[in-house]
Design an enzyme around this catalytic site. Structure first.
Site, short mmCIF file in Angstrom:
data_model
loop_
_atom_site.label_atom_id
_atom_site.label_comp_id
_atom_site.label_asym_id
_atom_site.label_seq_id
_atom_site.Cartn_x
_atom_site.Cartn_y
_atom_site.Cartn_z
N GLY A 181 0.97 -1.33 0.07
CA GLY A 181 0.09 0.01 0.00
C GLY A 181 0.75 1.21 -0.11
N VAL A 182 0.48 2.20 0.40
CA VAL A 182 1.04 3.79 0.42
C VAL A 182 2.33 3.45 1.11
CG1 VAL A 182 -0.32 4.75 1.95
CG2 VAL A 182 0.88 6.24 0.41
N ALA A 183 1.99 2.97 2.36
CA ALA A 183 3.37 2.88 3.27
C ALA A 183 4.48 1.96 2.59
CB ALA A 183 2.82 2.33 4.64
N LYS B 106 0.81 -10.12 -0.14
CA LYS B 106 0.11 -11.47 0.13
C LYS B 106 -1.09 -11.55 -1.18
CE LYS B 106 -3.39 -10.44 3.48
NZ LYS B 106 -3.92 -10.71 4.97
N ARG C 293 -5.79 1.42 -2.36
CA ARG C 293 -6.26 1.55 -3.55
C ARG C 293 -7.76 2.11 -3.75
NH1 ARG C 293 -6.88 -3.71 -7.47
NH2 ARG C 293 -9.08 -3.45 -7.33
N ALA D 43 -8.74 4.04 -1.28
CA ALA D 43 -9.02 5.41 -0.76
C ALA D 43 -9.65 6.41 -1.68
CB ALA D 43 -7.74 6.02 -0.19
N GLU E 184 -13.37 17.85 4.98
CA GLU E 184 -14.04 16.64 5.29
C GLU E 184 -14.06 16.64 6.97
OE1 GLU E 184 -11.86 12.86 4.22
OE2 GLU E 184 -11.95 13.44 2.29
N HIS F 142 -16.76 4.45 9.97
CA HIS F 142 -17.02 5.36 8.95
C HIS F 142 -18.60 5.55 8.88
CE1 HIS F 142 -17.15 7.97 5.17
NE2 HIS F 142 -15.81 8.05 5.20
N ARG G 224 -15.67 11.95 12.96
CA ARG G 224 -16.36 10.89 12.64
C ARG G 224 -17.20 10.06 13.94
NH1 ARG G 224 -12.49 8.13 8.25
NH2 ARG G 224 -12.91 9.68 6.69
N HIS H 105 -13.89 0.78 9.59
CA HIS H 105 -12.99 1.41 8.74
C HIS H 105 -11.66 1.72 8.97
CE1 HIS H 105 -12.61 4.30 5.38
NE2 HIS H 105 -12.05 5.09 6.20
N ARG I 215 -9.01 9.11 14.51
CA ARG I 215 -8.24 9.71 13.29
C ARG I 215 -9.00 10.86 12.75
NH1 ARG I 215 -7.86 8.25 7.50
NH2 ARG I 215 -9.47 6.94 8.03
N SER J 124 -4.49 9.55 6.89
CA SER J 124 -3.67 8.19 6.97
C SER J 124 -3.02 8.04 5.73
CB SER J 124 -4.78 7.02 6.74
OG SER J 124 -4.49 6.06 6.70
P1 FAD Z 1 -2.50 -0.96 2.81
O1 FAD Z 1 -2.77 -0.14 1.52
O2 FAD Z 1 -3.83 -1.69 3.24
O3 FAD Z 1 -1.91 -1.96 2.24
C1 FAD Z 1 -1.39 -3.25 3.12
C2 FAD Z 1 -0.60 -4.13 2.26
O4 FAD Z 1 -0.06 -5.27 3.06
C3 FAD Z 1 -1.32 -4.90 0.99
O5 FAD Z 1 -0.33 -5.03 0.03
C4 FAD Z 1 -1.48 -6.54 1.58
O6 FAD Z 1 -1.54 -7.22 0.56
C5 FAD Z 1 -0.04 -6.47 2.57
N1 FAD Z 1 -0.32 -7.48 3.39
C6 FAD Z 1 -1.02 -7.69 4.67
N2 FAD Z 1 -0.72 -8.85 5.26
C7 FAD Z 1 0.36 -9.29 4.67
C8 FAD Z 1 0.93 -10.62 4.88
N3 FAD Z 1 0.92 -11.13 5.96
N4 FAD Z 1 1.97 -10.72 4.07
C9 FAD Z 1 2.18 -10.12 2.99
N5 FAD Z 1 1.64 -8.91 2.66
C10 FAD Z 1 0.58 -8.51 3.76
N6 FAD Z 1 -7.23 7.18 4.22
C11 FAD Z 1 -7.02 8.70 3.68
O7 FAD Z 1 -6.00 9.11 4.34
N7 FAD Z 1 -7.86 9.17 2.84
C12 FAD Z 1 -8.78 8.69 2.17
O8 FAD Z 1 -9.31 9.03 1.41
C13 FAD Z 1 -9.10 7.25 2.55
N8 FAD Z 1 -10.09 6.63 2.19
C14 FAD Z 1 -10.42 5.40 2.29
C15 FAD Z 1 -11.49 4.49 1.95
C16 FAD Z 1 -11.64 3.42 1.93
C17 FAD Z 1 -12.67 2.55 1.24
C18 FAD Z 1 -10.90 2.60 2.82
C19 FAD Z 1 -10.79 1.26 3.23
C20 FAD Z 1 -9.69 3.46 3.62
C21 FAD Z 1 -9.76 4.65 3.11
N9 FAD Z 1 -8.67 5.32 3.85
C22 FAD Z 1 -8.15 6.71 3.52
C23 FAD Z 1 -7.57 4.93 4.76
C24 FAD Z 1 -6.44 4.28 4.00
O9 FAD Z 1 -6.56 4.16 2.85
C25 FAD Z 1 -5.44 3.32 4.71
O10 FAD Z 1 -5.41 3.63 5.89
C26 FAD Z 1 -4.25 3.30 3.86
O11 FAD Z 1 -4.21 3.21 2.57
C27 FAD Z 1 -3.43 2.26 4.30
O12 FAD Z 1 -2.25 2.10 3.78
P2 FAD Z 1 -1.11 1.00 4.20
O13 FAD Z 1 -0.14 1.10 3.03
O14 FAD Z 1 -0.91 1.02 5.54
O15 FAD Z 1 -1.71 -0.50 3.99
C1 SIN Z 2 -13.47 9.28 2.85
O1 SIN Z 2 -13.23 9.57 1.88
O2 SIN Z 2 -14.36 9.59 3.34
C2 SIN Z 2 -12.38 8.48 3.56
C3 SIN Z 2 -11.25 9.48 3.98
C4 SIN Z 2 -10.62 8.68 5.35
O3 SIN Z 2 -11.12 7.67 5.58
O4 SIN Z 2 -9.69 9.19 5.58
#
Ligand code: FAD
Ligand code: SIN
Length: 561
Positions: A27-29, A48, A57, A59, A127, A244, A290, A351, A386, A391
């Site tokens: 993901g982004v991180a 995974k 993806r 967000a 927001e 959410h 929220r 959420h 949050r 995020s």
């Molecule tokens: P993720 O993007 O969830 O990536 C996790 C990764 O870890 C994936 O590749 C997964 O396959 C991998 N993984 C997990 N477990 C394992 C394992 N055991 N072994 C190998 N790989 C593993 N935040 C905002 O700031 N703005 C927004 O507009 C927003 N909108 C959102 C809308 C939705 C519908 C959702 C669900 C969330 C939203 N959020 C938003 C929150 C934000 O998207 C997430 O908190 C953020 O993207 C998390 O990023 P990440 O890189 O930590 O994890």
């Molecule tokens: C949203 O678009 O409402 C999600 C934003 C977030 O979870 O930070």
């Protein structure tokens, strides 16, 4: 007794590879960390599922940062602290709001993400909980998809980086008190293997899948908390699971999100008689933080059979709606709802996890060489609730800080790893066969009913009973991802239940019907730790999320001189 590792192994019998840095999660991180780390080191990126199947993806709303002339990091700081209800770590919040604008500009200028503009400037919206318009978005409501696509494009052709899709990271290897790599399974062949590395960055995202109703995709099973706990890291603030307010009220999994940005552009929450529900509840009305909106929705929906409310956007010009929210418009249309004509049925859904694996301001966990980033981490920026769109920003800001910390760690780390003989782990496994599908179904419903947005001692007590009976699943040796995931889910669910029972107050996303008020005593983090097969907890005051053991990097460098 919880085993240190979910599987038994002898590394000498397994295929393995040496790299400098393992990043788990795309993901982004994970992508931002890997992109930076691969400039200088050999990196393995494990994920995974496919590279782009992540919460990132999905967000929609965007990325918050103080970029407009009438905004400032100070105002962003104030809003974040206010939303966090007294539990944010201020230093971490300063890092987020001060470094955020530059990280967003880099994402646009260096990585090539295309954000929406208006009159040559970023088009910023508002927001929940934001006092200024500061949320930048891409392709209307497809921000995450643009972030994910632009970062992964940049990664593809990097020679120092190997991407392992469909690779499940089972556990973090540790030896002689430090991180030594990762053991996992190639899900296509079912074969175990390992990566030996002095540095592991855990970026595995959130855990919405612990709940029967969630906006999170199937990958969000909270693996990171289980892995990090077993490896010796601290876990904090996990009672603060954010719901959410506005997921599309349709029985689909995950629930489709109706972005808060729609309320930012004027949509309003109404009951079935057309009354505005947030009027008079909070000065920001529909754009209150929220936790406030969810609480009011739950209060309004208390009539028997009431399980949703309505989000009315019909007064917004239809062309604007279609252009600004193209994916929401299309998804709803396919579900038979034309959002330009009728109000949208909405209800709350699990959420975001505000807590997680405790890190310092450089992403270091308590275990030397082991970092965490993104939703799985707890830097302290979110506190008890949050602030929207903080995020993705957190992932960008703290991944960069991890990279700045790595150079000395990689070389020190390799010297230490060379001295480690071999790693081998055996445990007395349970022979009880447990149906993980059934267990998961029960667990998800129980979490929603008893550890959801309204909690009570009775309900939490029932949940605790269930967890105790089913912790046996941790002693089974599974050979498939569903098994490992379920083990991680039950680990996290039992910690969340315990924390929710301990916290006898209501604050942010944690609402106890039997303790409805906020209690000054509880301006503390509940921290979980694992040692010798057992989990213990302690309270740490605000400002002291990390103890001295997090200073390993500095200590070691000065010792080495
Ligand atoms: P993720 O993007 O969830 O990536 C996790 C990764 O870890 C994936 O590749 C997964 O396959 C991998 N993984 C997990 N477990 C394992 C394992 N055991 N072994 C190998 N790989 C593993 N935040 C905002 O700031 N703005 C927004 O507009 C927003 N909108 C959102 C809308 C939705 C519908 C959702 C669900 C969330 C939203 N959020 C938003 C929150 C934000 O998207 C997430 O908190 C953020 O993207 C998390 O990023 P990440 O890189 O930590 O994890
Ligand atoms: C949203 O678009 O409402 C999600 C934003 C977030 O979870 O930070």
């Amino acid at each position: 007794m919880i085993p240190r590792y979910l599987i038994d192994f002898d590394l000498e019998q397994l295929p393995g590879a040496d790299v400098d840095v393992v990043v788990i999660g795309s993901g982004v991180a994970g992508l931002s960390t890997a992109l930076r780390a691969a400039r200088a080191f050999r990196v393995a990126l494990l994920t995974k599922s496919t590279l782009t199947l992540t919460a990132t993806r999905y967000a929609q709303g965007g990325i918050a940062s103080a970029l407009s002339d009438d905004d400032s990091p100070n105002l962003h700081f104030d809003d974040t602290i206010r939303a966090g209800k007294g539990l944010c770590e201020e230093e971490a919040v300063w890092v987020l709001v001060r470094e955020g604008p530059e990280r967003l500009r880099e994402l646009i200028d260096e990585v090539g993400a295309r954000f929406d503009t208006k009159n040559g400037k970023l088009d910023l919206t508002t927001e929940g909980g934001h006092s200024k318009a500061r949320v930048a978005h891409a392709r209307g409501d497809a921000t995450g998809s643009e972030v994910e696509a632009s970062l992964s494009r940049r990664l593809m052709y990097n020679k120092r980086l190997e991407i392992y899709e469909h690779y499940y990271a089972i556990d973090i290897l540790t030896a002689s008190g430090r991180c030594a790599g990762v053991i996992g399974m190639d899900l296509e062949s079912g074969r175990l293997s390992y990566f030996r590395a002095p540095i592991v960055v855990l970026a595995v995202g959130g855990m919405g899948q612990l709940y029967a109703i969630t906006t999170n995709p199937a990958i969000c099973t909270g693996d990171g908390i289980g892995m990090a706990l077993r490896a010796g890291a601290d876990i904090a603030d996990i009672e603060f699971l954010q719901f959410h307010p506005t997921a599309l009220h349709m029985s689909e999994t995950p629930r489709w999100l109706i972005s808060e940005a729609l309320r930012g552009e004027g949509a309003i929450l109404i009951d079935h008689s057309g009354n505005r529900i947030m009027e008079g509840v909070h000065p920001l009305r529909d754009l209150a933080p929220r936790d406030t909106v969810v609480n009011e929705m739950v209060r309004v929906m208390k009539a028997p059979g009431e399980d949703h409310l309505l989000l009315d956007a019909t007064h917004i010009p239809s062309e604007k709606l279609k252009q600004r929210f193209p994916t929401i418009y299309q998804h709803c249309l396919e579900a038979g709802i034309d959002i330009t004509q009728v109000p949208i049925p909405v209800s709350p859904a699990a959420h975001y996890m505000s807590g997680g694996v405790v890190t310092d301001l450089h992403g270091r966990t308590k275990v030397r060489g082991f970092y965490a980033c993104g939703e799985t981490a707890c830097t302290g920026v979110h506190g008890a609730n949050r602030l929207a769109s903080n995020s993705l920003l957190e992932g960008l800001v703290f991944s960069r800080r991890i990279m700045e910390d790595l150079s000395p760690e990689v070389s020190v780390g390799w010297r230490e790893l060379e001295g480690i003989e071999g790693i081998n782990y055996q445990f007395g496994r349970s022979q009880v066969a447990m149906d993980v599908k059934l267990l998961r179904r029960f667990l998800k419903q129980l979490m929603l009913d008893c550890v959801g947005f309204r909690r009570s001692r009775d309900g939490l007590g029932d949940a605790e009973e269930f967890m105790k009976k089913n912790l046996e699943v941790l002693r089974v040796e599974y050979q498939e991802a569903k098994g490992f995931e379920t083990q991680n889910m039950i680990t996290l669910a039992s910690l969340m239940t315990k924390a929710a029972l301990l916290r006898e107050e209501s604050r942010g996303c944690h609402y106890r019907v039997d303790f409805p008020g906020q209690d000054e005593f509880w301006r503390k983090h509940i921290i979980f730790q694992f040692s010798d097969g057992h989990v213990s907890w302690e309270l740490r005051p605000i400002g002291k999320l990390q103890d001295k053991s997090y200073d390993w990097s500095l200590t070691k460098i000065s010792e080495g001189k």
